[in-house]
Structures are given as C-alpha cells and as structure tokens.
Design an enzyme around this catalytic site. Sequence first.
Site, PDB file in Angstrom:
ATOM      1  N   ARG A  18       0.817  -1.221   0.000  1.00 60.01           N
ATOM      2  CA  ARG A  18       0.000   0.000   0.000  1.00 60.01           C
ATOM      3  C   ARG A  18       0.847   1.265   0.000  1.00 60.01           C
ATOM      4  O   ARG A  18       0.321   2.356  -0.253  1.00 60.01           O
ATOM      5  CB  ARG A  18      -0.944  -0.002   1.207  1.00 60.01           C
ATOM      6  CG  ARG A  18      -2.138  -0.932   1.024  1.00 60.01           C
ATOM      7  CD  ARG A  18      -3.223  -0.587   2.043  1.00 60.01           C
ATOM      8  NE  ARG A  18      -2.883  -1.063   3.378  1.00 60.01           N
ATOM      9  CZ  ARG A  18      -3.398  -0.562   4.495  1.00 60.01           C
ATOM     10  NH1 ARG A  18      -4.246   0.458   4.433  1.00 60.01           N
ATOM     11  NH2 ARG A  18      -3.056  -1.059   5.671  1.00 60.01           N
ATOM     12  N   LYS A  25       9.386  -0.636   2.834  1.00 58.71           N
ATOM     13  CA  LYS A  25       8.630   0.110   3.838  1.00 58.71           C
ATOM     14  C   LYS A  25       9.461   0.494   5.065  1.00 58.71           C
ATOM     15  O   LYS A  25       9.371   1.641   5.539  1.00 58.71           O
ATOM     16  CB  LYS A  25       7.395  -0.681   4.261  1.00 58.71           C
ATOM     17  CG  LYS A  25       6.528   0.065   5.269  1.00 58.71           C
ATOM     18  CD  LYS A  25       5.213  -0.649   5.539  1.00 58.71           C
ATOM     19  CE  LYS A  25       5.388  -1.934   6.302  1.00 58.71           C
ATOM     20  NZ  LYS A  25       4.096  -2.502   6.756  1.00 58.71           N
ATOM     21  N   GLN A  84      13.222 -14.112   5.458  1.00 60.79           N
ATOM     22  CA  GLN A  84      11.971 -14.871   5.396  1.00 60.79           C
ATOM     23  C   GLN A  84      11.666 -15.097   3.921  1.00 60.79           C
ATOM     24  O   GLN A  84      11.190 -14.210   3.224  1.00 60.79           O
ATOM     25  CB  GLN A  84      10.833 -14.115   6.076  1.00 60.79           C
ATOM     26  CG  GLN A  84       9.524 -14.894   6.109  1.00 60.79           C
ATOM     27  CD  GLN A  84       8.381 -14.092   6.721  1.00 60.79           C
ATOM     28  OE1 GLN A  84       8.538 -12.918   7.055  1.00 60.79           O
ATOM     29  NE2 GLN A  84       7.229 -14.717   6.860  1.00 60.79           N
ATOM     30  N   ASP A 113       7.194  -1.884  11.637  1.00 66.60           N
ATOM     31  CA  ASP A 113       6.532  -0.724  11.039  1.00 66.60           C
ATOM     32  C   ASP A 113       5.924   0.201  12.093  1.00 66.60           C
ATOM     33  O   ASP A 113       4.953   0.906  11.831  1.00 66.60           O
ATOM     34  CB  ASP A 113       5.457  -1.165  10.052  1.00 66.60           C
ATOM     35  CG  ASP A 113       4.356  -2.002  10.703  1.00 66.60           C
ATOM     36  OD1 ASP A 113       4.447  -2.275  11.916  1.00 66.60           O
ATOM     37  OD2 ASP A 113       3.394  -2.385   9.995  1.00 66.60           O
ATOM     38  N   SER A 416      32.344  47.716  -3.488  1.00 60.22           N
ATOM     39  CA  SER A 416      31.227  47.005  -4.118  1.00 60.22           C
ATOM     40  C   SER A 416      31.603  46.488  -5.503  1.00 60.22           C
ATOM     41  O   SER A 416      32.476  47.026  -6.190  1.00 60.22           O
ATOM     42  CB  SER A 416      30.026  47.947  -4.244  1.00 60.22           C
ATOM     43  OG  SER A 416      29.578  48.354  -2.981  1.00 60.22           O
TER      44      SER A 416
END
Length: 466
Positions: A18, A25, A84, A113, A416
């Site tokens: 999502r 994530k 995993q 998360d 200047s």
Amino acid sequence: MVAKNRSILILAAGKGTRMKSSLPKPLHAVCGYPILAHILRAAQQLNPAGIGIVIGHGAQQVKDTVLAQKEAWGITAPVEFFVQTELAGSGSAVKAALPFLQKHDNVMVLNGDVPLLQADTLQTMQTTFEHAKAGTLVLAVKVPNPTGYGRIVCDADNNFKAIVEDADADAETKKICEINSGMYVFNSVALQKALTQLKPQGPKHEYYLTDTLALIKQAGLPVVVFTTQDYTQALGVNSRVQLAEAAQIMRARINQFHMDNGVTLINPQDTYIDAGVQIGADTTIASGCYLLGNTQIGPNCTLESSVYISNSKIAENVVLKLGTYIEESEVAEACQLGPYAHLRPKSVLQKGAKVGNFSEIKKAVIGEGSKVNHLSYIGDTQMGAHVNVGAGTITCNYDGKNKHQTVIEDNVFIGSNVNFVAPVTVREYAKIGAGSTITKEVSAQGLAIARARQVVLEKKGVKKND
C-alpha cells in the site's frame, strides 16, 4: 552494561504494497530517521545482547542501509539478519530466525513498522516479564475504535485467557477496547517449542504468532498482559497516509520535548524538527522553520520564520533572519545571517561574523567579525577577521575545469562589485576599489584598483576620456 539474557527480534519482511513505492517500507523516513531506525534506537536502550532483523522484501537494501547507518543511529548491539523466504505470516517470520532464538534466554518480538514505539515502554515490558517469570508477555493497547483488531480477553483477575479475532468475536467481546499490538516478550525455549506446534490458519494458510500464546499457556507457563494507555505507540505504517500521521504524532512529541526543556516555539504546529536535533534553552523559533538531521543549535538563539537548517552546528546567541538556508555548516557564537542568506556545505562562520541579504557562502571560512552583507557569492575562500565585503562581490572560483581558492587576510576592505579571479591572495589591511577585477596578489596595506577608465561617447561620436 549489556543485558545478556535480553534480545530483540524485529519483523521487517513485509512488502508494504500500500506504500506504492520501490523503497522498502522499513526505510521510509519519519522525522529524519527511517521507520526501522526509530525501532532500533528504542530497542538499543535495553542494552540487548543482540538484535535480529527478519527481512524479506528489499532484503539487501534494508541490510545494507542498517549496516551503513547503525553507528550513526547509535546502535551498538550486534545486529543479525534473517531472510523470510516465504511470506506466510508472523509465525513464519519468527521461524526464519530460529538460530537467533537458540542463542538467547528470552526475546522481545517487535513489528518493523511501528516508529512511535518508545524505549520506556519496552523497558517496562521487559521488567514486567522478568519479574513474572513468564512464558510470554503481550503488549496490549486500548484504542478508541477496536473494530478489525484482535481483542485480548482476560478473566476477572486480569489473567490472560485468549486473543479473539474481530471476525470471531461475539457482541460482548467486541466491547473490549484492549487489542493485541502484535508485540511480545518470550521465553526463548517456550517460544521455540510452540513454533513447532503451529498449524496454518485462514484462507492464506498462514502461521500466526498469536497462536503461540495459547500453546505456551497450555504448557503451564504464565502469559502476562501488559497494557499501555498510549495506543499511538503500536500504530503501524502501511500507507503514505499513515506515514504522514505517524510523522505528525512524532513531531508533536519532539516539539513538546523541546518546549519542556526551555525552547520557545511560536507556532509548534508549523515547526518541523527532526528526532536527532538538539536545541539549547532560551532559543526562540518562529513558524515555518525546518531543523533537520543532526543539527545542533545553542542557547539564546533567534530563528525567524522559514529558516531551514540541515546537519549543521549553530552556537549560542546566533540570529538567523527570515528565509536563511544552512546546509552542513558551522556558525559560531554571536553571528547573524539573513534575511535570505545561504550557507552551502562546508561553510564556517567564526565569532560575530555576518552574512546578509541574498549572500551565498560555499565551502568558505568567514573570519571573526567579518561582514558579507549584500548580494555576494563567496566560494572556496579563506577569509580572515574583520573583513568588510561590499555588495555584489564575487569570488570567481571555477575556471571551467577546477575549483581554486581565494585568500583574504585580516582587516581587508572590499568595495562594491569586486570580482576575485582565483587563485588569488589579498594581504592584510589591503583595500580594493569598487568595480575591480582582481587577478593578482594584493600586498599588505596596498590599494588595488583594476578597472578600465570611463569612456563617454557623445551623440556626435566625439570620444572623451575622464
């Protein structure tokens, strides 16, 4: 001191579909740190003997990021990674880390998360677990709307009975507002045994870590429920909207921390401070300011609106006027910048220096009490003390191939609209006439004027020299 019987296992293998992002994530940022870094920083406060991270989606990127940044994040515990390969539920994720479980007496299992989780909650969980000599402890949270969550059911003495999923809950059970956070502390031996007894559940045939609680209870070991009233600590980030919500909650915490420690925030709702920022007492910060990364700001500073500071060090009694932008630079005490001054990386302002309207400094040292007040660019420059730089001055540091350095010694006065064509040196107490283009060294106390004589062309084409 390292707690040899403590370990932390973080489950960070999910795809986070999502989020709709190519970035895994756990690496999405909340207030200056990736989600996973916030969890690791909280876990480190327990001084565990080891931290395990179960990775899956984007495994190599997650691993490389943690290994590259763990020192900067303050993580001193050994970190191990376990992949995993089959995303078949939380029980499957923990099974992937069996070699880690076998090395430790107990393990705290955290979701990967939950950036809002705080160290004091983890410490209380661990202490409660140890005092109870429990088989497992589950972190429960009370939420305003528990619909969709698994309820934690206890008996009249507040002893754990079961976790009942929302779909299986009767009307009475659905009134319970205490839900399972999905985070636990386990006796490692008891957990390993329970994992071997798990059976696939649901339409996806997943292995649920929640089922281990009932198995451990059946084995005669206590199952303890620890409840935190701050349910935001268990909020998971599964979408960009939830990422923004987590950042908003964390930002409010950070701002309150600084205000509690003597910092004035004129409009906290419109002030953006990262988790790693340090601010001294009696500093005042107006609205719209961004203080990011490892920025340090001393006491008694004033930051006007829309100041942006990233990974920089600001000493005490500094005034940063409207729109000042500072990156990877150092500003000593009693300096003043802005409005709309820009310090690019590797710039240093020494005590009492001033950089003013629309002036840009890049990889340069501005000496004590020196002033670059108006419309100037000073790059690759070593500037001494008490130098006055006129408006429109430019150090021309790039020849199209290489960068070159300008050296301006103490007490130089620059008129200047002067151009310094580097490499060039101006010795102490020299004066540079307005409009000059300096290409050669100027001696100490010398006056350099390097401009063509004025020529006026009359209407009839008559040339007059001044």
